[in-house]
Design an enzyme around this catalytic site. Structure first.
Site, PDB file in Angstrom:
ATOM      1  N   ASN A  10     -47.646 128.386 -22.941  1.00 51.03           N
ATOM      2  CA  ASN A  10     -47.982 127.008 -22.557  1.00 51.03           C
ATOM      3  C   ASN A  10     -48.570 127.082 -21.141  1.00 51.03           C
ATOM      4  OD1 ASN A  10     -48.047 124.334 -21.853  1.00 51.03           O
ATOM      5  ND2 ASN A  10     -45.826 124.021 -21.924  1.00 51.03           N
ATOM      6  N   LYS A  12     -49.945 124.805 -19.456  1.00 48.24           N
ATOM      7  CA  LYS A  12     -49.762 123.549 -18.721  1.00 48.24           C
ATOM      8  C   LYS A  12     -51.041 123.160 -17.984  1.00 48.24           C
ATOM      9  CE  LYS A  12     -44.853 124.401 -18.557  1.00 48.24           C
ATOM     10  NZ  LYS A  12     -43.574 124.220 -17.885  1.00 48.24           N
ATOM     11  N   HIS A  96     -42.891 117.993 -25.461  1.00 50.05           N
ATOM     12  CA  HIS A  96     -42.486 118.864 -24.356  1.00 50.05           C
ATOM     13  C   HIS A  96     -41.726 118.027 -23.333  1.00 50.05           C
ATOM     14  CE1 HIS A  96     -42.710 121.341 -20.759  1.00 50.05           C
ATOM     15  NE2 HIS A  96     -42.810 122.364 -21.589  1.00 50.05           N
ATOM     16  N   GLU A  98     -41.862 117.813 -20.251  1.00 48.72           N
ATOM     17  CA  GLU A  98     -42.689 117.160 -19.222  1.00 48.72           C
ATOM     18  C   GLU A  98     -43.363 115.907 -19.785  1.00 48.72           C
ATOM     19  OE1 GLU A  98     -44.675 120.805 -18.179  1.00 48.72           O
ATOM     20  OE2 GLU A  98     -42.742 121.503 -17.426  1.00 48.72           O
ATOM     21  N   GLU A 168     -35.821 123.994 -25.487  1.00 47.90           N
ATOM     22  CA  GLU A 168     -36.116 124.252 -24.077  1.00 47.90           C
ATOM     23  C   GLU A 168     -35.202 123.406 -23.197  1.00 47.90           C
ATOM     24  OE1 GLU A 168     -40.397 125.750 -23.464  1.00 47.90           O
ATOM     25  OE2 GLU A 168     -40.522 123.590 -23.640  1.00 47.90           O
ATOM     26  N   GLY A 174     -39.211 126.220 -15.595  1.00 46.84           N
ATOM     27  CA  GLY A 174     -39.876 126.370 -14.306  1.00 46.84           C
ATOM     28  C   GLY A 174     -38.924 126.544 -13.137  1.00 46.84           C
ATOM     29  N   SER A 214     -38.061 129.482 -18.432  1.00 42.74           N
ATOM     30  CA  SER A 214     -37.976 130.654 -17.546  1.00 42.74           C
ATOM     31  C   SER A 214     -37.879 131.987 -18.296  1.00 42.74           C
ATOM     32  CB  SER A 214     -36.823 130.512 -16.551  1.00 42.74           C
ATOM     33  OG  SER A 214     -37.082 129.436 -15.662  1.00 42.74           O
TER      34      SER A 214
HETATM   35  P1  PGA Z   1     -41.407 128.102 -17.969  1.00 44.47           P
HETATM   36  O1  PGA Z   1     -41.921 126.887 -18.899  1.00 44.47           O
HETATM   37  O2  PGA Z   1     -41.479 129.348 -18.798  1.00 44.47           O
HETATM   38  O3  PGA Z   1     -42.342 128.125 -16.811  1.00 44.47           O
HETATM   39  O4  PGA Z   1     -39.998 127.765 -17.588  1.00 44.47           O
HETATM   40  C1  PGA Z   1     -41.585 126.829 -20.257  1.00 44.47           C
HETATM   41  C2  PGA Z   1     -42.160 125.588 -20.872  1.00 44.47           C
HETATM   42  O5  PGA Z   1     -42.166 124.526 -20.222  1.00 44.47           O
HETATM   43  O6  PGA Z   1     -42.640 125.603 -22.027  1.00 44.47           O
END
Ligand code: PGA
Length: 251
Positions: A10, A12, A96, A98, A168, A174, A214
């Site tokens: 992803n 982003k 997601h 976010e 997740e 993140g 992460s």
């Molecule tokens: P990250 O993000 O690996 O940077 O924690 C995962 C995601 O949001 O899909």
């Protein structure tokens, strides 16, 4: 049962077009034996046509990170499922954290998007996961339960069999704070239990459940070793060619 194993990046809201091209090219060229695994890129929607073109002669699949659920109309700034399919995407990331927490996406919107995905032949990768305060209040299972029931509302068993779920935990996204393999596995078992309640054991067993939050080359092994973890949805560590390749080739 042999479930599909999937490693998705992803990207982003990162990368210029040139950076996205370099990343896609590096990963595509570096792919070794995929051992039957599927690799998916979720670039910026603006970069998707270019990346689809680059991925055409490779096993890599491409999706967008978000779409609206209406087919067309006066929805300034949005992309429709018709457009996503027309441009050649296989996957659509839905719900997601976010999208849920920064842009206020509700379970109902997630459900409408899941329906739109099926109506247009896209594979929905449906994200669920609890906030830190929900985990601390011992509500993780309850939250994931209602997100799953919301996302799959009025989705037939035949359709559900084609879905991919990504667990997740929001506190791990993140933040560098990955869930332990034990926490992740127990939540993945919970996801399967809820799917079995909605549909059947057989269907729950057939749906890939990816872990995200992460994921890095140095922690993916312990996670992926767990029976109910069928791959990873990777943010930050998917933006570097070698680190994503290391994750894809785990185990
Ligand atoms: P990250 O993000 O690996 O940077 O924690 C995962 C995601 O949001 O899909």
């Amino acid at each position: 049962m042999a479930r599909k194993q999937i490693f998705a990046g992803n990207w982003k809201m990162h990368n210029t077009l040139a950076e996205s091209r370099d990343l896609a090219e590096g990963v595509i060229q570096g792919l070794g034996d995929l051992k039957g695994r599927e690799v998916v890129f979720f670039p910026s929607t603006l970069h998707v046509p270019e990346i689809i073109n680059m991925a055409k002669k490779s096993p890599v699949k491409v999706g967008v990170q978000n779409m609206y659920y209406e087919e067309q109309g006066a929805f300034t700034g949005e992309n429709s499922p018709v457009m996503v399919k027309d441009i050649g995407c296989d996957y659509i990331l839905i719900g997601h954290s976010e999208r849920r927490h920064v842009f206020g996406e509700t379970d109902q919107m997630v459900n409408s998007k899941v329906k739109a995905a099926y109506a247009h032949g896209l594979v929905p990768m449906i994200c669920v996961g609890e906030l830190l305060e929900e985990r601390e209040a011992d509500k993780s299972e309850q939250v994931v339960d209602s997100q799953l029931r919301g996302a799959f509302k009025d989705i037939s068993e035949e359709q559900a069999k084609k879905a991919v779920v990504a667990y997740e935990p929001v506190w791990a996204i993140g933040t560098g704070k990955v869930a332990t393999p034990e926490i992740a596995e127990s939540m993945h078992q919970h996801v399967r239990k809820v799917l079995a309640e909605i549909y059947s054991e057989g269907t729950a067993d057939s749906i890939p459940v990816l872990y995200g939050g992460s994921v890095k080359p140095d922690n993916v092994e312990g996670l992926y070793a767990k029976e109910n973890i069928d791959g990873a949805l990777v943010g930050g560590a998917s933006l570097k060619v070698q680190s994503f390749l290391d994750i894809i080739s785990v185990g």
